[in-house]
Design a protein around this motif. Structure first.
Motif, PDB file in Angstrom:
ATOM      1  N   HIS A  93       0.835  -1.203   0.000  1.00  0.00           N
ATOM      2  CA  HIS A  93       0.000   0.000   0.000  1.00  0.00           C
ATOM      3  C   HIS A  93       0.876   1.263   0.000  1.00  0.00           C
ATOM      4  O   HIS A  93       0.632   2.192  -0.754  1.00  0.00           O
ATOM      5  N   PHE A  94       1.900   1.294   0.836  1.00  0.00           N
ATOM      6  CA  PHE A  94       2.763   2.468   0.887  1.00  0.00           C
ATOM      7  C   PHE A  94       3.584   2.620  -0.384  1.00  0.00           C
ATOM      8  O   PHE A  94       3.818   3.740  -0.851  1.00  0.00           O
ATOM      9  N   ARG A  95       4.028   1.520  -0.969  1.00  0.00           N
ATOM     10  CA  ARG A  95       4.771   1.607  -2.242  1.00  0.00           C
ATOM     11  C   ARG A  95       3.892   2.184  -3.348  1.00  0.00           C
ATOM     12  O   ARG A  95       4.379   2.872  -4.238  1.00  0.00           O
ATOM     13  N   GLU A  96       2.601   1.884  -3.300  1.00  0.00           N
ATOM     14  CA  GLU A  96       1.661   2.335  -4.331  1.00  0.00           C
ATOM     15  C   GLU A  96       0.853   3.552  -3.884  1.00  0.00           C
ATOM     16  O   GLU A  96      -0.236   3.789  -4.394  1.00  0.00           O
ATOM     17  N   ARG A  97       1.395   4.334  -2.979  1.00  0.00           N
ATOM     18  CA  ARG A  97       0.686   5.487  -2.427  1.00  0.00           C
ATOM     19  C   ARG A  97       0.313   6.503  -3.505  1.00  0.00           C
ATOM     20  O   ARG A  97       0.878   6.501  -4.603  1.00  0.00           O
ATOM     21  N   SER A  98      -0.620   7.383  -3.185  1.00  0.00           N
ATOM     22  CA  SER A  98      -1.148   8.339  -4.171  1.00  0.00           C
ATOM     23  C   SER A  98      -0.154   9.441  -4.532  1.00  0.00           C
ATOM     24  O   SER A  98      -0.271  10.048  -5.581  1.00  0.00           O
ATOM     25  N   ARG A  99       0.786   9.729  -3.684  1.00  0.00           N
ATOM     26  CA  ARG A  99       1.800  10.777  -3.878  1.00  0.00           C
ATOM     27  C   ARG A  99       1.221  12.192  -3.870  1.00  0.00           C
ATOM     28  O   ARG A  99       1.881  13.138  -4.296  1.00  0.00           O
ATOM     29  N   LEU A 100      -0.004  12.359  -3.372  1.00  0.00           N
ATOM     30  CA  LEU A 100      -0.601  13.690  -3.325  1.00  0.00           C
ATOM     31  C   LEU A 100       0.144  14.617  -2.374  1.00  0.00           C
ATOM     32  O   LEU A 100       0.180  15.823  -2.597  1.00  0.00           O
ATOM     33  N   VAL A 101       0.749  14.077  -1.342  1.00  0.00           N
ATOM     34  CA  VAL A 101       1.479  14.902  -0.391  1.00  0.00           C
ATOM     35  C   VAL A 101       2.755  15.459  -1.004  1.00  0.00           C
ATOM     36  O   VAL A 101       3.237  16.518  -0.600  1.00  0.00           O
ATOM     37  N   ASP A 102       3.310  14.775  -1.984  1.00  0.00           N
ATOM     38  CA  ASP A 102       4.632  15.137  -2.512  1.00  0.00           C
ATOM     39  C   ASP A 102       4.722  16.589  -2.977  1.00  0.00           C
ATOM     40  O   ASP A 102       5.759  17.220  -2.798  1.00  0.00           O
ATOM     41  N   GLY A 103       3.675  17.117  -3.572  1.00  0.00           N
ATOM     42  CA  GLY A 103       3.707  18.488  -4.068  1.00  0.00           C
ATOM     43  C   GLY A 103       3.088  19.495  -3.116  1.00  0.00           C
ATOM     44  O   GLY A 103       2.957  20.669  -3.460  1.00  0.00           O
ATOM     45  N   PHE A 104       2.711  19.059  -1.910  1.00  0.00           N
ATOM     46  CA  PHE A 104       2.045  19.970  -0.979  1.00  0.00           C
ATOM     47  C   PHE A 104       3.052  20.975  -0.426  1.00  0.00           C
ATOM     48  O   PHE A 104       4.175  20.604  -0.076  1.00  0.00           O
ATOM     49  N   PRO A 105       2.675  22.255  -0.335  1.00  0.00           N
ATOM     50  CA  PRO A 105       3.600  23.273   0.172  1.00  0.00           C
ATOM     51  C   PRO A 105       4.118  22.920   1.565  1.00  0.00           C
ATOM     52  O   PRO A 105       3.353  22.585   2.469  1.00  0.00           O
ATOM     53  N   GLY A 106       5.425  22.944   1.714  1.00  0.00           N
ATOM     54  CA  GLY A 106       6.058  22.693   2.992  1.00  0.00           C
ATOM     55  C   GLY A 106       6.431  21.246   3.243  1.00  0.00           C
ATOM     56  O   GLY A 106       7.147  20.943   4.197  1.00  0.00           O
ATOM     57  N   PHE A 107       5.974  20.322   2.381  1.00  0.00           N
ATOM     58  CA  PHE A 107       6.330  18.912   2.549  1.00  0.00           C
ATOM     59  C   PHE A 107       7.767  18.705   2.104  1.00  0.00           C
ATOM     60  O   PHE A 107       8.192  19.195   1.066  1.00  0.00           O
ATOM     61  N   LEU A 108       8.547  17.949   2.904  1.00  0.00           N
ATOM     62  CA  LEU A 108       9.935  17.672   2.561  1.00  0.00           C
ATOM     63  C   LEU A 108      10.131  16.234   2.102  1.00  0.00           C
ATOM     64  O   LEU A 108      10.657  15.993   1.031  1.00  0.00           O
ATOM     65  N   TYR A 109       9.734  15.251   2.926  1.00  0.00           N
ATOM     66  CA  TYR A 109       9.901  13.851   2.548  1.00  0.00           C
ATOM     67  C   TYR A 109       9.127  12.960   3.504  1.00  0.00           C
ATOM     68  O   TYR A 109       8.675  13.401   4.556  1.00  0.00           O
ATOM     69  N   LEU A 110       9.012  11.695   3.125  1.00  0.00           N
ATOM     70  CA  LEU A 110       8.441  10.692   4.022  1.00  0.00           C
ATOM     71  C   LEU A 110       9.281   9.439   3.965  1.00  0.00           C
ATOM     72  O   LEU A 110      10.008   9.206   2.997  1.00  0.00           O
ATOM     73  N   GLN A 111       9.179   8.661   5.019  1.00  0.00           N
ATOM     74  CA  GLN A 111       9.898   7.393   5.103  1.00  0.00           C
ATOM     75  C   GLN A 111       8.994   6.361   5.769  1.00  0.00           C
ATOM     76  O   GLN A 111       8.289   6.688   6.725  1.00  0.00           O
ATOM     77  N   LEU A 112       9.018   5.145   5.269  1.00  0.00           N
ATOM     78  CA  LEU A 112       8.404   4.003   5.933  1.00  0.00           C
ATOM     79  C   LEU A 112       9.563   3.151   6.430  1.00  0.00           C
ATOM     80  O   LEU A 112      10.437   2.776   5.639  1.00  0.00           O
ATOM     81  N   MET A 113       9.583   2.881   7.716  1.00  0.00           N
ATOM     82  CA  MET A 113      10.710   2.171   8.308  1.00  0.00           C
ATOM     83  C   MET A 113      10.218   0.925   9.043  1.00  0.00           C
ATOM     84  O   MET A 113       9.098   0.907   9.557  1.00  0.00           O
ATOM     85  N   ARG A 114      11.063  -0.080   9.094  1.00  0.00           N
ATOM     86  CA  ARG A 114      10.783  -1.292   9.864  1.00  0.00           C
ATOM     87  C   ARG A 114      11.691  -1.247  11.094  1.00  0.00           C
ATOM     88  O   ARG A 114      12.903  -1.437  10.989  1.00  0.00           O
ATOM     89  N   PRO A 115      11.108  -0.972  12.282  1.00  0.00           N
ATOM     90  CA  PRO A 115      11.922  -0.878  13.499  1.00  0.00           C
ATOM     91  C   PRO A 115      12.667  -2.179  13.794  1.00  0.00           C
ATOM     92  O   PRO A 115      12.182  -3.272  13.489  1.00  0.00           O
TER      93      PRO A 115
END
Length: 107
Positions: free
Chosen positions: A21-43
């Motif tokens: 689901h995260f790999r196929e995300r919509s990417r709508l946040v990517d162009g949002f003003p002030g957004f820098l990056y996101l990460q999905l991590m496995r603790p």
């Protein structure tokens, strides 16, 4: 910089579907003003099975996104059945130092 973190405790049977689901995300946040990056991590330790981090230029940029149409659309795509079986814990941080940038107190 402002960082918002969600710690997800997902049943083992749902791990690969959540990651897909995260790999196929919509990417709508990517162009949002002030957004820098996101990460999905496995603790590697602790109770969470996955941690999702988003970084923003400011807390205000994050708040604007949370109230946006883009956020509503993105979250409407979440895998509801998996999220119903998932425990979520949120944390928010003001970043005081980032080794990738000149520290503000030195500017």
């Amino acid at each position: 910089m402002f960082v918002f973190i969600s710690h997800l405790t997902v049943p083992e049977a749902d791990h690969s579907e959540l990651e897909r689901h995260f790999r196929e995300r919509s990417r709508l946040v990517d162009g949002f003003p002030g957004f820098l990056y996101l990460q999905l991590m496995r603790p590697q330790a602790g109770d969470a099975t996955h941690t999702f981090l988003t970084a923003w230029e400011s807390r205000d940029a994050f708040r604007a996104y949370m109230g946006s149409r883009e956020h509503s659309i993105s979250h409407s795509r979440e895998p509801g059945e998996i999220m119903d079986r998932t425990a979520v814990r949120h944390e928010a941080f003001e970043v005081l130092m980032d080794s990738r940038a000149e520290p503000e107190w030195r500017s």
